[in-house]
Design a protein around this motif. Sequence first.
Motif, PDB file in Angstrom:
ATOM      1  N   HIS A 163      41.827  46.239  46.470  1.00  0.00           N
ATOM      2  CA  HIS A 163      41.757  46.585  47.893  1.00  0.00           C
ATOM      3  C   HIS A 163      40.696  45.765  48.611  1.00  0.00           C
ATOM      4  O   HIS A 163      40.803  45.525  49.817  1.00  0.00           O
ATOM      5  N   PHE A 164      39.679  45.332  47.857  1.00  0.00           N
ATOM      6  CA  PHE A 164      38.555  44.634  48.466  1.00  0.00           C
ATOM      7  C   PHE A 164      38.736  43.114  48.401  1.00  0.00           C
ATOM      8  O   PHE A 164      39.686  42.611  47.818  1.00  0.00           O
ATOM      9  N   ASN A 165      37.794  42.406  48.989  1.00  0.00           N
ATOM     10  CA  ASN A 165      37.833  40.950  49.013  1.00  0.00           C
ATOM     11  C   ASN A 165      37.809  40.392  47.590  1.00  0.00           C
ATOM     12  O   ASN A 165      37.215  40.980  46.686  1.00  0.00           O
ATOM     13  N   ILE A 166      38.432  39.229  47.397  1.00  0.00           N
ATOM     14  CA  ILE A 166      38.535  38.630  46.078  1.00  0.00           C
ATOM     15  C   ILE A 166      37.163  38.353  45.471  1.00  0.00           C
ATOM     16  O   ILE A 166      37.008  38.335  44.243  1.00  0.00           O
ATOM     17  N   SER A 167      36.145  38.144  46.309  1.00  0.00           N
ATOM     18  CA  SER A 167      34.808  37.878  45.792  1.00  0.00           C
ATOM     19  C   SER A 167      34.297  39.039  44.959  1.00  0.00           C
ATOM     20  O   SER A 167      33.571  38.854  43.975  1.00  0.00           O
ATOM     21  N   PHE A 168      34.681  40.270  45.332  1.00  0.00           N
ATOM     22  CA  PHE A 168      34.259  41.446  44.591  1.00  0.00           C
ATOM     23  C   PHE A 168      34.901  41.452  43.204  1.00  0.00           C
ATOM     24  O   PHE A 168      34.234  41.670  42.193  1.00  0.00           O
ATOM     25  N   SER A 169      36.204  41.198  43.149  1.00  0.00           N
ATOM     26  CA  SER A 169      36.906  41.143  41.870  1.00  0.00           C
ATOM     27  C   SER A 169      36.387  40.011  41.006  1.00  0.00           C
ATOM     28  O   SER A 169      36.297  40.144  39.779  1.00  0.00           O
ATOM     29  N   SER A 170      36.049  38.883  41.630  1.00  0.00           N
ATOM     30  CA  SER A 170      35.604  37.720  40.856  1.00  0.00           C
ATOM     31  C   SER A 170      34.296  38.018  40.123  1.00  0.00           C
ATOM     32  O   SER A 170      34.066  37.503  39.025  1.00  0.00           O
ATOM     33  N   ARG A 171      33.455  38.862  40.685  1.00  0.00           N
ATOM     34  CA  ARG A 171      32.208  39.226  40.003  1.00  0.00           C
ATOM     35  C   ARG A 171      32.499  40.052  38.753  1.00  0.00           C
ATOM     36  O   ARG A 171      31.866  39.860  37.714  1.00  0.00           O
ATOM     37  N   VAL A 172      33.449  40.975  38.865  1.00  0.00           N
ATOM     38  CA  VAL A 172      33.840  41.779  37.707  1.00  0.00           C
ATOM     39  C   VAL A 172      34.444  40.893  36.628  1.00  0.00           C
ATOM     40  O   VAL A 172      34.114  40.996  35.438  1.00  0.00           O
ATOM     41  N   LEU A 173      35.331  39.988  37.037  1.00  0.00           N
ATOM     42  CA  LEU A 173      35.973  39.087  36.089  1.00  0.00           C
ATOM     43  C   LEU A 173      34.952  38.168  35.430  1.00  0.00           C
ATOM     44  O   LEU A 173      35.059  37.866  34.239  1.00  0.00           O
ATOM     45  N   THR A 174      33.972  37.711  36.190  1.00  0.00           N
ATOM     46  CA  THR A 174      32.943  36.828  35.642  1.00  0.00           C
ATOM     47  C   THR A 174      32.156  37.533  34.555  1.00  0.00           C
ATOM     48  O   THR A 174      31.864  36.958  33.497  1.00  0.00           O
ATOM     49  N   LEU A 175      31.811  38.794  34.772  1.00  0.00           N
ATOM     50  CA  LEU A 175      31.062  39.566  33.783  1.00  0.00           C
ATOM     51  C   LEU A 175      31.865  39.722  32.494  1.00  0.00           C
ATOM     52  O   LEU A 175      31.356  39.460  31.394  1.00  0.00           O
ATOM     53  N   PHE A 176      33.107  40.130  32.607  1.00  0.00           N
ATOM     54  CA  PHE A 176      33.942  40.331  31.427  1.00  0.00           C
ATOM     55  C   PHE A 176      34.179  39.020  30.683  1.00  0.00           C
ATOM     56  O   PHE A 176      34.112  38.956  29.456  1.00  0.00           O
TER      57      PHE A 176
END
Length: 486
Positions: A163-176
Amino acid sequence: MSTASEAAAGAEVASSGANTVGLHGNMGVLELIFTVVAFNGPVVVFLGFIPVAVLLGNGVGTPVVFLACGVIVTMLAVGLVTMSARLKKPGGFYALITAGLGRGVGLSSGFTALTCYFVALLSAYALGGIALNTAIVEVFHGPQAPWWVWACLMLIVTSVLGHFNISFSSRVLTLFLACELLLMVAYDISVLAKGGAHGIGFDSFTPNQVFSGSMPIAFLFGMGLFGGFEATVIFRDEVRKPERTIPMATYGVVALLAGLYALTAWCFINSYGAAAVMDVVDKNMVTASTDSIKQYTGQFAYDAATIMLFTSSFALALAAHNISARYVFNLAADGILPRRFGRAHERHVSPHRSSLALSVTALLVLAVFAIMNASEDELYARLAGLYSYVFVIMLLLVTLAIGVFLLRDRVHGKAVGAAAASLIVFAVLCVTLVLATQHFDLLTGATGTLKNVLIIFIWGVTLAGGGLALYLKRNRSDVYHSIGRQ
């Protein structure tokens, strides 16, 4: 950040008369690389893919095939980056193929791409449900539950993040992804430092081993390793300085995947020894990788790998969801799908409506699987194989489109070298598609009637796009002319 002209190109007028809001973001090179590589699921590849490639492909020579496929994909990437820089349109493969091969084939490719990533999303939910259940039971000694319960939990979290901007998801993906890469690098170093089973050997790079076993199957598996690399162009409006970010990220993704998987496959083979690895994967294909991790990096790494199989699956699901949502967004912005799904969130600048529609559809499909009491292992294998097959079709269309577009581009000048590279890859992919069709049962586990139904379904979706384009040309010329974000 996209330029004003690019943002304007991505905006469409909704049927209500209100202007859509274009997507934009501020991802850098590393964020984009991590977002795309997360779709590939490195730990999923290591634990579930490499042993199968060794067993069914060319055995000990598998690392060389992975590198060779990396070279081929790099040739494709040259054309992809060149055309993307000249076209400067959102829409990913959907826009590129339309520009190269026309609106009919373009709309077919849009439907094919959406099918490809939606199937990948479903397979990630299936694998994630299995992996989370295993981690809860074996590592945390918690309660067991049906796979679809955990899959639905994944879907809820993915929907919230989408639902949020892709930048938010990219931080989660970067961590994993950072955790996954750390585990794989630690494993590779441990195997090399301990000298493998009988000393570090280079049998994988000898001609006898490279050309052993089944080269066609090895090549099919090798190309499948690079699924998702092309997603760099779908995020064009959500990165800063796309002319710089997209080329660097595209080449970075291909180099990282080719190097990482070839190295890990070579270390995996050495962990058992070239003479013994074939017997190991034949007898214990499912646990061969995890057993090797436990032997060389210890119990903690083994437990971490069990957990990361879930986190890798979740990262894959989130990346597939984000890519699929953007294909829905672009098709809706062109009026192919209801235009309400082509409007971005005013605050988060995300395809929130497309994301929600995708989640609801995925939930309905998961519900059908649950009611059918589908076997989770069989379900994942079939969906993953189906994705690989559709992925080859998509690559086939885009390589031809790139070659044709670059050869006839009069505005920027013909890019003969990049076009030739793309057309060479096109020829290779034609052979790959024929092999994939011949070995469809091996890819998906589907035989008999089910095999025929799946093949008809895949090609039916692709042809439906062309049929719809023909209908729009005759009855809705305004929508027809907007196909491919034109």
